[in-house]
Design an enzyme around this catalytic site. Structure first.
Site, PDB file in Angstrom:
ATOM      1  N   CYS A 160       0.848  -1.199   0.000  1.00  0.00           N
ATOM      2  CA  CYS A 160       0.000   0.000   0.000  1.00  0.00           C
ATOM      3  C   CYS A 160       0.875   1.237   0.000  1.00  0.00           C
ATOM      4  O   CYS A 160       0.808   2.065  -0.892  1.00  0.00           O
ATOM      5  CB  CYS A 160      -0.922  -0.043   1.207  1.00  0.00           C
ATOM      6  SG  CYS A 160      -2.122  -1.361   1.004  1.00  0.00           S
ATOM      7  N   CYS A 182      -5.337   3.557   1.242  1.00  0.00           N
ATOM      8  CA  CYS A 182      -5.139   3.879   2.655  1.00  0.00           C
ATOM      9  C   CYS A 182      -6.421   3.695   3.463  1.00  0.00           C
ATOM     10  O   CYS A 182      -7.424   4.384   3.235  1.00  0.00           O
ATOM     11  CB  CYS A 182      -4.649   5.319   2.766  1.00  0.00           C
ATOM     12  SG  CYS A 182      -4.319   5.811   4.444  1.00  0.00           S
ATOM     13  N   ASN A 191       0.766   4.232   9.299  1.00  0.00           N
ATOM     14  CA  ASN A 191       1.607   4.729   8.208  1.00  0.00           C
ATOM     15  C   ASN A 191       2.223   6.092   8.524  1.00  0.00           C
ATOM     16  O   ASN A 191       3.372   6.362   8.161  1.00  0.00           O
ATOM     17  CB  ASN A 191       0.810   4.778   6.902  1.00  0.00           C
ATOM     18  CG  ASN A 191       0.361   3.407   6.428  1.00  0.00           C
ATOM     19  OD1 ASN A 191      -0.761   3.224   5.960  1.00  0.00           O
ATOM     20  ND2 ASN A 191       1.215   2.386   6.548  1.00  0.00           N
TER      21      ASN A 191
HETATM   22  O1  LIG Z   1       0.340  -0.010   5.209  1.00  0.00           O
HETATM   23  C1  LIG Z   1      -0.851  -0.228   4.874  1.00  0.00           C
HETATM   24  C2  LIG Z   1      -1.251  -1.452   4.346  1.00  0.00           C
HETATM   25  C3  LIG Z   1      -2.539  -1.624   3.991  1.00  0.00           C
HETATM   26  N1  LIG Z   1      -3.440  -0.626   4.128  1.00  0.00           N
HETATM   27  C4  LIG Z   1      -4.851  -0.879   3.752  1.00  0.00           C
HETATM   28  C5  LIG Z   1      -5.416  -0.147   2.580  1.00  0.00           C
HETATM   29  C6  LIG Z   1      -6.552  -1.069   2.145  1.00  0.00           C
HETATM   30  O2  LIG Z   1      -7.683  -0.854   2.986  1.00  0.00           O
HETATM   31  C7  LIG Z   1      -5.990  -2.461   2.412  1.00  0.00           C
HETATM   32  C8  LIG Z   1      -5.335  -3.085   1.216  1.00  0.00           C
HETATM   33  O3  LIG Z   1      -6.290  -3.409   0.282  1.00  0.00           O
HETATM   34  P1  LIG Z   1      -6.046  -3.313  -1.301  1.00  0.00           P
HETATM   35  O4  LIG Z   1      -7.267  -4.004  -1.856  1.00  0.00           O
HETATM   36  O5  LIG Z   1      -4.785  -4.076  -1.611  1.00  0.00           O
HETATM   37  O6  LIG Z   1      -5.973  -1.866  -1.673  1.00  0.00           O
HETATM   38  O7  LIG Z   1      -5.006  -2.251   3.421  1.00  0.00           O
HETATM   39  C9  LIG Z   1      -3.061   0.584   4.672  1.00  0.00           C
HETATM   40  O8  LIG Z   1      -3.880   1.510   4.850  1.00  0.00           O
HETATM   41  N2  LIG Z   1      -1.770   0.744   5.011  1.00  0.00           N
END
Ligand SMILES: O=c1ccn([C@H]2C[C@H](O)[C@@H](COP(=O)(O)O)O2)c(=O)[nH]1
Ligand SMILES: Nc1nc(=O)c2c([nH]1)NC[C@@H]1CN(c3ccc(C(=O)N[C@@H](CCC(=O)O)C(=O)O)cc3)CN21
Length: 283
Positions: A160, A182, A191
């Protein structure tokens, strides 16, 4: 802290509902957000309108720096954040590339520390950046990227926060971090801490001063089951001033980060916060 709350409010005021196939949950979604952290003045961007488990966030990032590919290694460092994606995600459980329980595959730190070259050997992106910055060199390509589309099917989740660019002006180091997706209630709480701490650590081990960190987010969302708690509880609270992050000054090299550093080498002072809020997590 104010910029975090402003982003949450902006999603509520201007966001659009988007279906998400991977999780099966709808998200209130906004495109484009820019956050800034003042690392030079140690304004640690910790959420104060609920209790933040900041050590888990730093542990997660240290795991990326070490190139971990296994949720058990993350647990040992102090965070369970990869348990669900490694072990409860049906698409990954069905993937023949999964090596067994806790395996995450070729994600994040694996790409950062051993990006596979055509001859089969690995390229260590982070070591190259540390070497250059330690020699006061910025080649305008001090880029650490975890984003390797050719290997998405070999990992449990696409990264992400996928790219980190370092820049030197004199002996002041800057960081620009890019995030494609995010989860604002849960992920962003971590993050923000990670972007700040990454710049502070890199400045420390390369002998430079930390400047500002810039965090650029594309798709910022709140999952539908998180919205009531964000809107009716967290956003009703008054924030407290930013605390400070102290890092053990004995951390002097990438090798130190790889070998002996633990969460005991990080301390937060002056953290005033409201009660914890437990947000639902979408796998
Ligand atoms: O460091 C991170 C890792 C993951 N996320 C969140 C953002 C999304 O809600 C999911 C990932 O889903 P995708 O379908 O691959 O976009 O995880 C985050 O905020 N920060
Ligand atoms: N849906 C989703 N959101 C994310 O933020 C996210 C993923 N998936 N998958 C990969 C990583 C894992 N991350 C996570 C996972 C769990 C928490 C979490 O449960 N945080 C709680 C408590 C943490 C603790 O007790 O240590 C929190 O209240 O912040 C946070 C980030 C961030 N990423």
């Amino acid at each position: 802290m104010k910029q975090y709350l402003a982003l949450c409010q902006r999603i509520i005021d201007e966001g659009q509902w988007v279906e998400n196939e991977r999780t099966g949950k709808r998200c209130l979604t906004l495109i484009n957000a820019d956050l800034e952290y003042d690392v030079a003045n140690n304004q640690f961007p910790l959420i104060t309108t609920r209790k933040s488990f900041w050590k888990a966030a730093i542990a997660e990032f240290l795991g990326y720096i070490r190139g971990f590919d296994n949720a058990a290694d993350f647990r040992q460092l102090g965070t369970k954040t990869w348990d669900a994606n490694a072990n409860d995600n049906q698409a990954w459980l069905n993937n023949p590339a999964r090596k067994g329980p806790d395996d995450m595959g070729r994600v994040y730190g694996v790409q950062g520390r051993s990006w596979q070259k055509p001859d089969g050997s690995g390229f260590d992106q982070l070591a190259k950046i540390v070497d250059n910055l330690s020699n006061k060199k910025d080649d305008r390509g001090e880029i650490l990227t975890f984003y390797n589309p050719g290997e998405f099917d070999l990992g449990c989740l696409r990264p992400c926060m996928h790219t980190h660019t370092f820049s030197l002006l004199g002996d002041t180091l800057y960081l620009t971090s890019y995030q494609r997706s995010c989860d604002v209630p849960l992920g962003l709480n971590f993050n923000q801490i990670q972007v700040f701490t990454f710049l502070a650590l890199m400045a420390q081990i390369t002998g430079n001063k930390a400047g500002k960190a810039y965090h650029k987010i594309v798709n910022a969302h709140i999952y539908e089951d998180q919205l009531p708690m964000m809107r009716d509880v967290q956003l009703k609270r008054e924030p407290f001033p930013s605390p400070q992050l102290n890092i053990n000054p004995d951390i002097k090299s990438l090798k130190d980060l790889e070998t002996w550093v633990t969460m005991d080498d990080f301390e937060v002072v002056g953290y005033q916060h409201h009660d914890p809020i437990k947000y639902p997590f979408a796998v």
